[in-house]
Design a protein around this motif. Sequence first.
Motif, PDB file in Angstrom:
ATOM      1  N   ARG A  25      42.852  36.364  25.154  1.00  0.00           N
ATOM      2  CA  ARG A  25      43.940  37.164  24.572  1.00  0.00           C
ATOM      3  C   ARG A  25      45.299  36.808  25.158  1.00  0.00           C
ATOM      4  N   SER A  26      45.362  36.711  26.517  1.00  0.00           N
ATOM      5  CA  SER A  26      46.660  36.537  27.163  1.00  0.00           C
ATOM      6  C   SER A  26      46.867  35.148  27.755  1.00  0.00           C
ATOM      7  N   GLY A  27      45.797  34.376  27.899  1.00  0.00           N
ATOM      8  CA  GLY A  27      45.895  33.067  28.518  1.00  0.00           C
ATOM      9  C   GLY A  27      45.895  33.102  30.042  1.00  0.00           C
ATOM     10  N   ALA A  28      45.707  34.296  30.628  1.00  0.00           N
ATOM     11  CA  ALA A  28      45.703  34.420  32.085  1.00  0.00           C
ATOM     12  C   ALA A  28      44.487  33.719  32.681  1.00  0.00           C
ATOM     13  N   LEU A  29      44.666  33.102  33.858  1.00  0.00           N
ATOM     14  CA  LEU A  29      43.550  32.472  34.552  1.00  0.00           C
ATOM     15  C   LEU A  29      42.511  33.527  34.932  1.00  0.00           C
ATOM     16  N   LEU A  30      41.234  33.179  34.754  1.00  0.00           N
ATOM     17  CA  LEU A  30      40.155  34.112  35.062  1.00  0.00           C
ATOM     18  C   LEU A  30      39.648  33.982  36.498  1.00  0.00           C
ATOM     19  N   TRP A  31      39.685  32.781  37.064  1.00  0.00           N
ATOM     20  CA  TRP A  31      39.104  32.578  38.379  1.00  0.00           C
ATOM     21  C   TRP A  31      39.711  33.496  39.446  1.00  0.00           C
ATOM     22  N   PRO A  32      41.035  33.736  39.461  1.00  0.00           N
ATOM     23  CA  PRO A  32      41.566  34.650  40.477  1.00  0.00           C
ATOM     24  C   PRO A  32      40.949  36.042  40.432  1.00  0.00           C
ATOM     25  N   LEU A  33      40.531  36.491  39.250  1.00  0.00           N
ATOM     26  CA  LEU A  33      40.008  37.854  39.104  1.00  0.00           C
ATOM     27  C   LEU A  33      38.647  38.042  39.749  1.00  0.00           C
ATOM     28  N   VAL A  34      37.934  36.955  39.993  1.00  0.00           N
ATOM     29  CA  VAL A  34      36.575  37.085  40.532  1.00  0.00           C
ATOM     30  C   VAL A  34      36.347  36.163  41.724  1.00  0.00           C
ATOM     31  N   ARG A  35      37.344  35.383  42.073  1.00  0.00           N
ATOM     32  CA  ARG A  35      37.199  34.387  43.141  1.00  0.00           C
ATOM     33  C   ARG A  35      36.739  35.005  44.455  1.00  0.00           C
ATOM     34  N   ASN A  36      37.453  36.045  44.916  1.00  0.00           N
ATOM     35  CA  ASN A  36      37.092  36.650  46.200  1.00  0.00           C
ATOM     36  C   ASN A  36      35.671  37.203  46.172  1.00  0.00           C
ATOM     37  N   GLN A  37      35.298  37.838  45.073  1.00  0.00           N
ATOM     38  CA  GLN A  37      33.965  38.437  44.986  1.00  0.00           C
ATOM     39  C   GLN A  37      32.879  37.365  44.933  1.00  0.00           C
ATOM     40  N   PHE A  38      33.129  36.266  44.216  1.00  0.00           N
ATOM     41  CA  PHE A  38      32.135  35.196  44.143  1.00  0.00           C
ATOM     42  C   PHE A  38      31.941  34.562  45.520  1.00  0.00           C
ATOM     43  N   LEU A  39      33.037  34.200  46.176  1.00  0.00           N
ATOM     44  CA  LEU A  39      32.922  33.586  47.502  1.00  0.00           C
ATOM     45  C   LEU A  39      32.272  34.547  48.494  1.00  0.00           C
ATOM     46  N   ARG A  40      32.615  35.830  48.398  1.00  0.00           N
ATOM     47  CA  ARG A  40      32.049  36.798  49.335  1.00  0.00           C
ATOM     48  C   ARG A  40      30.567  37.059  49.071  1.00  0.00           C
TER      49      ARG A  40
END
Length: 477
Positions: A25-40
């Motif tokens: 919808r907005s073209g915003a990057l998705l990885w920042p939204l879940v990066r910390n949780q995935f790495l953690r």
Amino acid sequence: MRRPSLAQLIEIENDPAFLAFRCPRSGALLWPLVRNQFLRQLISDLYYQQAPLVSAVPAVPRRQALGALARVLGHNVRQGRMRGEVLVVGTGAGHFQREGLWFNRITDYLAQESCADTVTVEGVVDWHVPHPRWNQRVAYWLPWQGAITVAGRLLPRDRHVATARELLEYARQRASHLLGLTIADSNMDMLVGMLARKLARLPVMQHAYRRLLERVKPRLVLLEQACYGDFAPFNQIAREMGIRVAEPQHGMVSGGHDAYCYAPELRESEAYRACLPHDFLGYGAWWNSQINVPVQKWVIGSPHYSEQRRSMASTETAQTDILLLGDGIEFSLYLALAQELAHLLRGRYRIVLRPHPLERAEVSARFPEGRAGEVLIDSNRDIYSSFASAHAVVGEVSTGLFEAQGTAGRVLLWETDKARFSYPQHPFSGFADAQALVEALGEPQSERSGVLAEEIWAPDWVGNYRQYLAQALAAPG
């Protein structure tokens, strides 16, 4: 097989494909939204024994939430519309009582030394709305946070889940291919659900942040945790509006902290840098040297450390405690160490266990009498009150270890795999277990590292901060 460091883990994201996953919808990057949780999730599986770093969001206690919401709405209405050159946005963590008023150790010093019309917007922690406040120009974010949370629960659709799963499966494949690491299907489902909710609520969140910035009209935002991926939408909108964003350091940063260390592919990406703040305001040059987040790093100092050290200089307290610092995740691990230590020392010192602020309410409910057998549970809201009576401060992953230097009798690091992951470099003497800790307490103190105190805690935070303000407010966003 040796477990990987964070530098090895972030090779997973060293791939241009992570810049191609975007919100349809907005073209915003998705990885920042879940990066910390995935790495953690990976870090949790590798280094945490008794409790996960990432878990499903617990149910909201309705009575407490509604009570806090009513107090916040009344407060915000009385405040009316506030505008200011500087907007301070905080989580609401870090409150302690100062001369009978609630004072936020992370944000209120900065608000106090900023422009006269500085505005603070704050979250609510443990449903506690601090009153009366030292800082009078405060509004609370809870109404908007409630709307964002509800949107995340009601709006997700199959397309959000599919988009979230595509990104996370790609990341899981990279983890398996590069490092031989796996994530259980149940944990993957949790991460997918988490990202799907964030994706669904993104339009509401973007609207809320834009509305806040339009109302306050700041030229500079001091945003607690601005380098964390969940604040990527805030950073992007502020940049679009020509507003400068800085993160004041609020705790430990290191070469083992996922929010402050990034793979080259992301550091060199203009699109990814737009998800981050402009500046990081560090406690000292040593901290800034530990991290590679692609922002401008400034040495400011730590207001709370400086002010508390100054107030403690004229007081003398008998140092009879061994103070253990919890990490907010594995309280039972620290309790076991404290109880073993109490048994070995047999009354030579008081053994005091300090819960992390994130677990304070839960631990207080579990031990209402303030003790677990021979171990005392520390109830001081401000950690410096506990340092004053500490013969030694002991911890594994805690900013408090650094704060205790020069205040407590001595500082010792519990050298676990988790500690070595979190602190690839550190200035502390260490111990392996309770028996080794007892032996270390009987040995003469020795300096392990040549790191100077001024490199960790820069002096003259007021002068440094005012110099930063003058330059930041003069520069375009």
